[in-house]
Design an enzyme around this catalytic site. Structure first.
Site, short mmCIF file in Angstrom:
data_model
loop_
_atom_site.label_atom_id
_atom_site.label_comp_id
_atom_site.label_asym_id
_atom_site.label_seq_id
_atom_site.Cartn_x
_atom_site.Cartn_y
_atom_site.Cartn_z
CG HIS A 20 -40.63 61.35 -26.92
ND1 HIS A 20 -41.88 60.79 -27.04
CD2 HIS A 20 -40.14 60.66 -25.92
CE1 HIS A 20 -42.32 60.42 -25.98
NE2 HIS A 20 -41.42 60.25 -25.37
CG ASP A 54 -41.63 54.78 -23.92
OD1 ASP A 54 -40.42 54.37 -23.54
OD2 ASP A 54 -42.45 55.53 -23.65
CG HIS A 56 -44.12 58.70 -22.29
ND1 HIS A 56 -43.02 58.27 -21.37
CD2 HIS A 56 -44.87 59.66 -21.35
CE1 HIS A 56 -43.43 58.65 -20.33
NE2 HIS A 56 -44.34 59.71 -20.10
CG ASP A 143 -41.86 54.64 -20.06
OD1 ASP A 143 -42.19 53.53 -20.88
OD2 ASP A 143 -41.49 55.84 -20.52
CE1 TYR A 182 -36.39 57.86 -18.72
CE2 TYR A 182 -38.74 57.28 -18.74
CZ TYR A 182 -37.51 57.88 -19.28
OH TYR A 182 -37.61 58.16 -20.71
#
Length: 200
Positions: A20, A54, A56, A143, A182
């Protein structure tokens, strides 16, 4: 154990994640874009592609390479219409300027099941292979796991083995960079499943 990794697969146990982080900003727990740094360095040795798995969308990686024709970026992630980062990662974003056609986003719906994810992965690998990369940087987020508190996908531990096995079929050296993930209790076994798939 990680000693099973073959010479053409390197695993970086880096933290925090980085995808990010852009060229002039940090976001989403990310301060330095590890995958972008690695790809830039490796590009002096041959054509490099980045595959981001990922949950996201890697908006930082997208921003850094969006106008770059030397490094192809493919990202499979949750639909940013409903998930972070909300403003990037849409299928319509395919690059700009010299980078047009060198970026490929594959947004998937809430609750994506393993078989749907596998289909998206195979299409993504086909897209990546067309540019003939000699190396792959894999932004490996976990995740997407069904128990992850920040995601909604339904991947199982076995899914990561299959993901790794499919990616390995590219037949090129792979550098694995850790991104999100996570649900800490199962994170080690998911990482090992991916590693074993990559080296099966």
């Amino acid at each position: 154990n990680l000693g099973l990794l073959k010479k053409n697969v390197v695993l970086s146990l880096n933290r925090p994640p980085g995808h990010h982080a852009g060229s002039a900003n940090c976001a989403g727990y990310c301060y330095i874009n590890n995958a972008a740094l690695a790809a830039t360095k490796l590009a002096s040795h041959g054509r490099v592609s980045i595959l981001d798995i990922d949950y996201h969308a890697g908006n930082g990686t997208q921003q850094i390479f969006y106008e770059n024709f030397n490094i192809d970026v493919c990202s499979i992630h949750a639909d940013p219409s409903n998930e972070y980062p909300y403003f990037a990662g849409f299928a319509s974003e395919t690059g700009a300027g010299a980078g047009i056609g060198h970026h490929h986003n594959v947004p998937l719906p809430h609750g994506t099941q393993p078989h749907i994810y596998t289909q998206a992965l195979m299409r993504s690998l086909d897209w990546l292979s067309k540019s003939g990369p000699s190396m792959l940087v894999l932004s490996a987020g976990f995740d997407t796991y069904r128990k992850d508190p920040l995601g909604s996908f339904q991947l199982e531990t076995d899914s990561y083995f299959e993901i790794g096995k499919s990616i390995a079929q590219l037949g090129i050296p792979i550098l694995v960079i850790l991104e999100g993930g996570y649900y800490i209790p199962d994170l080690p076994q998911n990482l090992l499943a991916l590693a074993h798939g990559l080296t099966d």
